[in-house]
Motif scaffolding. Structure first.
Motif, PDB file in Angstrom:
ATOM      1  N   VAL A 293       0.862  -1.181   0.000  1.00 39.94           N
ATOM      2  CA  VAL A 293       0.000   0.000   0.000  1.00 39.94           C
ATOM      3  C   VAL A 293       0.893   1.224   0.000  1.00 39.94           C
ATOM      4  CG1 VAL A 293      -1.666   1.332   1.357  1.00 39.94           C
ATOM      5  CG2 VAL A 293      -1.814  -1.152   1.328  1.00 39.94           C
ATOM      6  N   SER A 294       0.574   2.191  -0.849  1.00 38.04           N
ATOM      7  CA  SER A 294       1.335   3.436  -0.801  1.00 38.04           C
ATOM      8  C   SER A 294       0.408   4.620  -1.065  1.00 38.04           C
ATOM      9  CB  SER A 294       2.472   3.415  -1.820  1.00 38.04           C
ATOM     10  OG  SER A 294       1.962   3.575  -3.126  1.00 38.04           O
ATOM     11  N   HIS A 295       0.800   5.738  -0.536  1.00 38.12           N
ATOM     12  CA  HIS A 295       0.071   6.989  -0.748  1.00 38.12           C
ATOM     13  C   HIS A 295       0.915   7.876  -1.648  1.00 38.12           C
ATOM     14  CE1 HIS A 295      -2.992   6.730   2.514  1.00 38.12           C
ATOM     15  NE2 HIS A 295      -2.150   5.815   2.948  1.00 38.12           N
ATOM     16  N   PHE A 296       0.248   8.587  -2.541  1.00 35.03           N
ATOM     17  CA  PHE A 296       0.994   9.528  -3.381  1.00 35.03           C
ATOM     18  C   PHE A 296       0.012  10.579  -3.873  1.00 35.03           C
ATOM     19  CE2 PHE A 296       3.034  10.907  -7.395  1.00 35.03           C
ATOM     20  CZ  PHE A 296       4.304  11.189  -6.920  1.00 35.03           C
ATOM     21  N   CYS A 297       0.502  11.791  -4.012  1.00 35.84           N
ATOM     22  CA  CYS A 297      -0.333  12.876  -4.502  1.00 35.84           C
ATOM     23  C   CYS A 297      -0.325  12.827  -6.033  1.00 35.84           C
ATOM     24  CB  CYS A 297       0.226  14.191  -3.989  1.00 35.84           C
ATOM     25  SG  CYS A 297      -0.822  15.564  -4.406  1.00 35.84           S
ATOM     26  N   GLU A 298      -1.432  12.336  -6.602  1.00 37.50           N
ATOM     27  CA  GLU A 298      -1.499  12.156  -8.061  1.00 37.50           C
ATOM     28  C   GLU A 298      -2.153  13.321  -8.773  1.00 37.50           C
ATOM     29  OE1 GLU A 298      -3.065   8.484  -9.740  1.00 37.50           O
ATOM     30  OE2 GLU A 298      -2.069   7.340  -8.166  1.00 37.50           O
ATOM     31  N   GLY A 299      -1.741  13.493 -10.001  1.00 37.11           N
ATOM     32  CA  GLY A 299      -2.391  14.441 -10.888  1.00 37.11           C
ATOM     33  C   GLY A 299      -2.603  13.741 -12.211  1.00 37.11           C
ATOM     34  N   CYS A 300      -3.182  14.434 -13.176  1.00 41.72           N
ATOM     35  CA  CYS A 300      -3.471  13.822 -14.464  1.00 41.72           C
ATOM     36  C   CYS A 300      -3.547  14.919 -15.522  1.00 41.72           C
ATOM     37  CB  CYS A 300      -4.800  13.084 -14.369  1.00 41.72           C
ATOM     38  SG  CYS A 300      -5.308  12.312 -15.911  1.00 41.72           S
ATOM     39  N   LEU A 301      -2.953  14.667 -16.669  1.00 42.73           N
ATOM     40  CA  LEU A 301      -2.969  15.682 -17.734  1.00 42.73           C
ATOM     41  C   LEU A 301      -4.388  15.944 -18.234  1.00 42.73           C
ATOM     42  CD1 LEU A 301       0.195  14.645 -19.793  1.00 42.73           C
ATOM     43  CD2 LEU A 301      -0.029  16.534 -18.166  1.00 42.73           C
ATOM     44  N   SER A 302      -5.309  15.014 -17.982  1.00 39.64           N
ATOM     45  CA  SER A 302      -6.694  15.209 -18.405  1.00 39.64           C
ATOM     46  C   SER A 302      -7.539  15.909 -17.342  1.00 39.64           C
ATOM     47  CB  SER A 302      -7.334  13.861 -18.753  1.00 39.64           C
ATOM     48  OG  SER A 302      -6.694  13.321 -19.896  1.00 39.64           O
ATOM     49  N   LEU A 303      -6.929  16.140 -16.177  1.00 39.55           N
ATOM     50  CA  LEU A 303      -7.598  16.880 -15.101  1.00 39.55           C
ATOM     51  C   LEU A 303      -6.635  17.969 -14.626  1.00 39.55           C
ATOM     52  CD1 LEU A 303      -9.009  13.748 -13.309  1.00 39.55           C
ATOM     53  CD2 LEU A 303     -10.453  15.685 -13.916  1.00 39.55           C
TER      54      LEU A 303
ATOM     55  N   SER B  11      -4.654  14.848  -5.829  1.00 45.57           N
ATOM     56  CA  SER B  11      -5.208  14.269  -4.613  1.00 45.57           C
ATOM     57  C   SER B  11      -4.362  13.094  -4.181  1.00 45.57           C
ATOM     58  CB  SER B  11      -6.639  13.787  -4.858  1.00 45.57           C
ATOM     59  OG  SER B  11      -7.143  13.192  -3.672  1.00 45.57           O
ATOM     60  N   ASP B  12      -4.369  12.861  -2.892  1.00 46.96           N
ATOM     61  CA  ASP B  12      -3.710  11.668  -2.375  1.00 46.96           C
ATOM     62  C   ASP B  12      -4.514  10.455  -2.853  1.00 46.96           C
ATOM     63  OD1 ASP B  12      -1.843  10.268  -0.646  1.00 46.96           O
ATOM     64  OD2 ASP B  12      -3.566   9.854   0.620  1.00 46.96           O
ATOM     65  N   VAL B  13      -3.818   9.501  -3.474  1.00 42.84           N
ATOM     66  CA  VAL B  13      -4.482   8.289  -3.957  1.00 42.84           C
ATOM     67  C   VAL B  13      -3.734   7.087  -3.394  1.00 42.84           C
ATOM     68  CG1 VAL B  13      -5.179   6.966  -6.000  1.00 42.84           C
ATOM     69  CG2 VAL B  13      -5.134   9.459  -6.113  1.00 42.84           C
ATOM     70  N   VAL B  14      -4.470   6.135  -2.854  1.00 38.89           N
ATOM     71  CA  VAL B  14      -3.864   4.924  -2.295  1.00 38.89           C
ATOM     72  C   VAL B  14      -3.846   3.844  -3.375  1.00 38.89           C
ATOM     73  CG1 VAL B  14      -4.052   3.176  -0.483  1.00 38.89           C
ATOM     74  CG2 VAL B  14      -4.803   5.512  -0.034  1.00 38.89           C
ATOM     75  N   ARG B  15      -2.680   3.266  -3.590  1.00 39.79           N
ATOM     76  CA  ARG B  15      -2.552   2.174  -4.565  1.00 39.79           C
ATOM     77  C   ARG B  15      -1.539   1.158  -4.048  1.00 39.79           C
ATOM     78  NH1 ARG B  15      -4.428   3.544  -9.867  1.00 39.79           N
ATOM     79  NH2 ARG B  15      -4.517   5.782 -10.253  1.00 39.79           N
ATOM     80  N   PRO B  16      -1.564  -0.058  -4.619  1.00 37.59           N
ATOM     81  CA  PRO B  16      -0.483  -0.999  -4.295  1.00 37.59           C
ATOM     82  C   PRO B  16       0.869  -0.374  -4.648  1.00 37.59           C
ATOM     83  CG  PRO B  16      -2.254  -2.116  -5.466  1.00 37.59           C
ATOM     84  CD  PRO B  16      -2.579  -0.647  -5.496  1.00 37.59           C
ATOM     85  N   ASP B  17       1.883  -0.712  -3.862  1.00 35.93           N
ATOM     86  CA  ASP B  17       3.198  -0.095  -4.066  1.00 35.93           C
ATOM     87  C   ASP B  17       4.048  -0.856  -5.075  1.00 35.93           C
ATOM     88  OD1 ASP B  17       5.441   1.632  -3.374  1.00 35.93           O
ATOM     89  OD2 ASP B  17       6.305  -0.190  -2.506  1.00 35.93           O
TER      90      ASP B  17
ATOM     91  N   LEU C 292     -10.470   7.093 -13.851  1.00 31.72           N
ATOM     92  CA  LEU C 292      -9.618   8.252 -13.549  1.00 31.72           C
ATOM     93  C   LEU C 292      -9.222   8.227 -12.081  1.00 31.72           C
ATOM     94  CD1 LEU C 292     -11.784  10.920 -15.408  1.00 31.72           C
ATOM     95  CD2 LEU C 292      -9.649   9.880 -16.216  1.00 31.72           C
ATOM     96  N   PHE C 293      -8.168   8.950 -11.733  1.00 30.38           N
ATOM     97  CA  PHE C 293      -7.703   8.879 -10.336  1.00 30.38           C
ATOM     98  C   PHE C 293      -8.762   9.391  -9.357  1.00 30.38           C
ATOM     99  CE2 PHE C 293      -6.215  13.292 -10.953  1.00 30.38           C
ATOM    100  CZ  PHE C 293      -6.485  13.864  -9.717  1.00 30.38           C
ATOM    101  N   ILE C 294      -9.636  10.283  -9.832  1.00 31.04           N
ATOM    102  CA  ILE C 294     -10.687  10.789  -8.931  1.00 31.04           C
ATOM    103  C   ILE C 294     -11.712   9.706  -8.576  1.00 31.04           C
ATOM    104  CG2 ILE C 294     -10.555  13.259  -9.481  1.00 31.04           C
ATOM    105  CD1 ILE C 294     -12.821  12.799 -11.532  1.00 31.04           C
ATOM    106  N   ASP C 295     -11.693   8.596  -9.317  1.00 27.62           N
ATOM    107  CA  ASP C 295     -12.588   7.480  -8.981  1.00 27.62           C
ATOM    108  C   ASP C 295     -12.029   6.662  -7.824  1.00 27.62           C
ATOM    109  OD1 ASP C 295     -14.065   8.226 -11.220  1.00 27.62           O
ATOM    110  OD2 ASP C 295     -12.922   6.901 -12.538  1.00 27.62           O
ATOM    111  N   ARG C 296     -10.775   6.901  -7.498  1.00 27.58           N
ATOM    112  CA  ARG C 296     -10.118   6.081  -6.471  1.00 27.58           C
ATOM    113  C   ARG C 296      -9.957   6.831  -5.153  1.00 27.58           C
ATOM    114  NH1 ARG C 296      -8.853   1.304  -8.204  1.00 27.58           N
ATOM    115  NH2 ARG C 296      -8.430   0.906 -10.400  1.00 27.58           N
ATOM    116  N   ILE C 297     -10.731   7.918  -4.996  1.00 24.38           N
ATOM    117  CA  ILE C 297     -10.677   8.658  -3.732  1.00 24.38           C
ATOM    118  C   ILE C 297     -12.084   8.703  -3.145  1.00 24.38           C
ATOM    119  CG2 ILE C 297      -8.695  10.032  -4.510  1.00 24.38           C
ATOM    120  CD1 ILE C 297     -10.530  12.305  -5.134  1.00 24.38           C
TER     121      ILE C 297
END
Ligand code: ZN
Length: 162
Positions: free
Chosen positions: A83-93, A98-104, A141-146
């Motif tokens: 598990v890891s936390h990271f502040c993600e962004g996206c060129l389409s947004l 936002s901080d997004v939790v994903r497998p590391d 999109l990453f906003i679906d994972r928050i």
């Protein structure tokens, strides 16, 4: 071919991309163009649907060597861990993070532009970029994972700038 980055809420971003059946000149050309677009936008990765092409092709900048990038055709996460936390962004947004939790740690399989099978075992930033880009191929999109509240707030914030 003139490509430009599709921005939320473009419907292309919600479409499941089709598998690439044959890797040819067109796919290689597309991957090169995508690398150029990613670099000029200062992104870490890009998926074909983001430039309006519904094909399972992603690229990721090499996080260690800025001058190189990898292209993956029909990529799949076959194993994930941690598990890891990271502040993600996206060129389409643009402008949203936002901080997004994903497998590391992940193992991703796919093909390179020569049609050879690739197996990438990686952790940290590259693992994150690959997961984010593969999500794009599935219309995610990453906003679906928050969380829902945070997602609503981000979408409001984004829409007010459109
Ligand atoms: Zn993205």
């Amino acid at each position: 071919m003139h490509l430009e980055i599709k921005v939320y809420p473009d419907t292309m971003l919600r479409k499941k991309a089709g598998s690439v059946k044959k890797i040819g000149k067109e796919e290689r050309r597309l991957a090169c163009d995508m690398i150029e677009i990613m670099r000029s936008a200062n992104g870490l990765g890009l998926a074909a649907p983001q430039v309006g092409i519904s094909k399972r092709i992603i690229i990721a900048g090499d996080t260690e060597n800025k001058s190189s990038a990898i292209a993956l055709i029909n990529p799949v996460v076959v194993k994930k861990r941690g598990v890891s936390h990271f502040c993600e962004g996206c060129l389409s947004l643009p402008g949203l993070t936002s901080d997004v939790v994903r497998p590391d740690w992940v193992i991703v399989e796919g093909f390179n532009l020569d049609g050879e099978k690739l197996k990438i075992e990686t952790a940290g930033l590259l693992a994150r970029v690959l997961q984010h880009e593969i999500d794009h191929l599935n219309g995610v999109l990453f906003i679906d994972r928050i969380g829902l509240l945070r997602r609503k707030r981000l979408i409001r914030q984004f829409s007010s700038k459109l």
